[in-house]
Design a protein around this motif. Structure first.
Motif, PDB file in Angstrom:
ATOM      1  N   LEU A 127       1.676 -19.093   0.981  1.00  0.00           N
ATOM      2  CA  LEU A 127       1.940 -18.112   2.027  1.00  0.00           C
ATOM      3  C   LEU A 127       3.366 -17.577   1.981  1.00  0.00           C
ATOM      4  N   SER A 128       3.984 -17.613   0.805  1.00  0.00           N
ATOM      5  CA  SER A 128       5.361 -17.145   0.700  1.00  0.00           C
ATOM      6  C   SER A 128       5.469 -15.640   0.829  1.00  0.00           C
ATOM      7  N   GLY A 129       4.368 -14.913   0.674  1.00  0.00           N
ATOM      8  CA  GLY A 129       4.393 -13.475   0.867  1.00  0.00           C
ATOM      9  C   GLY A 129       4.736 -12.668  -0.359  1.00  0.00           C
ATOM     10  N   ARG A 130       4.877 -13.304  -1.509  1.00  0.00           N
ATOM     11  CA  ARG A 130       5.252 -12.561  -2.713  1.00  0.00           C
ATOM     12  C   ARG A 130       4.085 -11.787  -3.296  1.00  0.00           C
ATOM     13  N   HIS A 131       2.871 -12.289  -3.175  1.00  0.00           N
ATOM     14  CA  HIS A 131       1.702 -11.649  -3.758  1.00  0.00           C
ATOM     15  C   HIS A 131       0.556 -11.647  -2.767  1.00  0.00           C
ATOM     16  N   GLY A 132      -0.319 -10.690  -2.912  1.00  0.00           N
ATOM     17  CA  GLY A 132      -1.609 -10.721  -2.246  1.00  0.00           C
ATOM     18  C   GLY A 132      -1.574 -10.621  -0.742  1.00  0.00           C
ATOM     19  N   PHE A 133      -2.487 -11.318  -0.127  1.00  0.00           N
ATOM     20  CA  PHE A 133      -2.766 -11.175   1.295  1.00  0.00           C
ATOM     21  C   PHE A 133      -1.541 -11.304   2.199  1.00  0.00           C
ATOM     22  N   PRO A 134      -0.700 -12.343   2.077  1.00  0.00           N
ATOM     23  CA  PRO A 134       0.429 -12.440   3.018  1.00  0.00           C
ATOM     24  C   PRO A 134       1.330 -11.210   2.965  1.00  0.00           C
ATOM     25  N   LEU A 135       1.570 -10.671   1.766  1.00  0.00           N
ATOM     26  CA  LEU A 135       2.400  -9.474   1.656  1.00  0.00           C
ATOM     27  C   LEU A 135       1.676  -8.272   2.252  1.00  0.00           C
ATOM     28  N   TRP A 136       0.406  -8.122   1.925  1.00  0.00           N
ATOM     29  CA  TRP A 136      -0.355  -6.971   2.397  1.00  0.00           C
ATOM     30  C   TRP A 136      -0.498  -6.967   3.911  1.00  0.00           C
ATOM     31  N   ALA A 137      -0.497  -8.117   4.528  1.00  0.00           N
ATOM     32  CA  ALA A 137      -0.637  -8.201   5.979  1.00  0.00           C
ATOM     33  C   ALA A 137       0.564  -7.600   6.699  1.00  0.00           C
ATOM     34  N   LEU A 155       1.164  -3.104 -10.160  1.00  0.00           N
ATOM     35  CA  LEU A 155       0.016  -3.820 -10.720  1.00  0.00           C
ATOM     36  C   LEU A 155       0.450  -4.751 -11.853  1.00  0.00           C
ATOM     37  N   ALA A 156       1.362  -4.298 -12.694  1.00  0.00           N
ATOM     38  CA  ALA A 156       1.842  -5.150 -13.793  1.00  0.00           C
ATOM     39  C   ALA A 156       2.565  -6.378 -13.254  1.00  0.00           C
ATOM     40  N   ALA A 157       3.368  -6.194 -12.215  1.00  0.00           N
ATOM     41  CA  ALA A 157       4.064  -7.336 -11.610  1.00  0.00           C
ATOM     42  C   ALA A 157       3.066  -8.283 -10.959  1.00  0.00           C
ATOM     43  N   ASP A 158       2.017  -7.734 -10.362  1.00  0.00           N
ATOM     44  CA  ASP A 158       0.986  -8.565  -9.744  1.00  0.00           C
ATOM     45  C   ASP A 158       0.238  -9.373 -10.800  1.00  0.00           C
ATOM     46  N   VAL A 159      -0.063  -8.733 -11.929  1.00  0.00           N
ATOM     47  CA  VAL A 159      -0.727  -9.449 -13.026  1.00  0.00           C
ATOM     48  C   VAL A 159       0.164 -10.589 -13.516  1.00  0.00           C
ATOM     49  N   ALA A 160       1.448 -10.327 -13.662  1.00  0.00           N
ATOM     50  CA  ALA A 160       2.375 -11.374 -14.117  1.00  0.00           C
ATOM     51  C   ALA A 160       2.457 -12.507 -13.101  1.00  0.00           C
ATOM     52  N   GLY A 161       2.580 -12.177 -11.822  1.00  0.00           N
ATOM     53  CA  GLY A 161       2.659 -13.209 -10.787  1.00  0.00           C
ATOM     54  C   GLY A 161       1.382 -14.020 -10.684  1.00  0.00           C
ATOM     55  N   LEU A 162       0.248 -13.335 -10.704  1.00  0.00           N
ATOM     56  CA  LEU A 162      -1.028 -14.045 -10.649  1.00  0.00           C
ATOM     57  C   LEU A 162      -1.248 -14.899 -11.895  1.00  0.00           C
ATOM     58  N   SER A 163      -0.778 -14.425 -13.038  1.00  0.00           N
ATOM     59  CA  SER A 163      -0.907 -15.209 -14.269  1.00  0.00           C
ATOM     60  C   SER A 163      -0.113 -16.504 -14.174  1.00  0.00           C
ATOM     61  N   ALA A 193      -6.811  -6.612 -16.951  1.00  0.00           N
ATOM     62  CA  ALA A 193      -6.018  -7.848 -16.961  1.00  0.00           C
ATOM     63  C   ALA A 193      -5.965  -8.458 -15.562  1.00  0.00           C
ATOM     64  N   HIS A 194      -5.788  -7.619 -14.569  1.00  0.00           N
ATOM     65  CA  HIS A 194      -5.739  -8.092 -13.182  1.00  0.00           C
ATOM     66  C   HIS A 194      -7.059  -8.761 -12.798  1.00  0.00           C
ATOM     67  N   THR A 195      -8.167  -8.129 -13.154  1.00  0.00           N
ATOM     68  CA  THR A 195      -9.490  -8.682 -12.861  1.00  0.00           C
ATOM     69  C   THR A 195      -9.698 -10.000 -13.584  1.00  0.00           C
ATOM     70  N   GLU A 196      -9.268 -10.072 -14.837  1.00  0.00           N
ATOM     71  CA  GLU A 196      -9.428 -11.297 -15.618  1.00  0.00           C
ATOM     72  C   GLU A 196      -8.629 -12.454 -15.023  1.00  0.00           C
ATOM     73  N   VAL A 197      -7.397 -12.182 -14.620  1.00  0.00           N
ATOM     74  CA  VAL A 197      -6.554 -13.233 -14.043  1.00  0.00           C
ATOM     75  C   VAL A 197      -7.140 -13.719 -12.716  1.00  0.00           C
ATOM     76  N   ARG A 198      -7.610 -12.801 -11.897  1.00  0.00           N
ATOM     77  CA  ARG A 198      -8.207 -13.204 -10.618  1.00  0.00           C
ATOM     78  C   ARG A 198      -9.472 -14.035 -10.846  1.00  0.00           C
TER      79      ARG A 198
END
Length: 148
Positions: free
Chosen positions: A79-89, A104-112, A11-16
């Motif tokens: 760049l709010s930092g909730r998902h992905g690169f800004p948070l990981w940095a 991962l489930a929260a990331d899928v929901a946020g990315l969706s 699901a994560h791959t599909e959303v991305r």
């Protein structure tokens, strides 16, 4: 790995992939809208336009500029930092591993939600582009027909 874990990764791959696909479409449409705006300006400034063509063409140009604004908003970095690169940095490697494993489930929901917002903006921009294009065609017909 459990079936649930594999399904979450899929699901994560599909959303991305959907986000990347939408961004590609947005880039192409933005280039098209820019070309139409530039071409319209180049052609219209050398023609003797009547008032009907000016009003109709002006409305079409306003819609195209609105479409360009929607497209730019759709690809604007978050760049709010909730998902992905800004948070990981802001995390250590161990924290990244823990965050990815547990959220991962929260990331899928946020990315969706992000994908739906991008897709909605793209859809609205397509509608504005089609309407603006139709008005520009009508303005060209009014100019060619010499309507007063």
């Amino acid at each position: 790995m459990s079936a649930t874990g594999r399904n979450l990764i899929a699901a994560h791959t599909e959303v991305r992939a959907e986000i990347a696909r939408t961004d590609s479409k947005t880039a192409l449409l933005l280039a098209f809208v820019g070309a139409v705006l530039a071409g319209t300006w180049s052609v219209a400034r050398d023609l003797p336009l009547n008032w009907a063509a000016i009003v109709t063409g002006g409305a079409g140009l306003v819609l195209l500029v609105g479409a360009a604004g929607l497209l730019l908003r759709s690809v604007r970095p978050n760049l709010s930092g909730r998902h992905g690169f800004p948070l990981w940095a802001t995390l250590t490697p161990e924290q990244i591993t823990a965050a990815v494993a547990s959220d991962l489930a929260a990331d899928v929901a946020g990315l969706s939600r992000l994908a739906v917002a991008k897709f909605t903006g793209l859809r609205r921009a397509v509608d504005l582009t089609m309407t603006g294009g139709a008005l520009l065609i009508l303005a060209a017909l009014l100019t060619a027909g010499g309507a007063a």
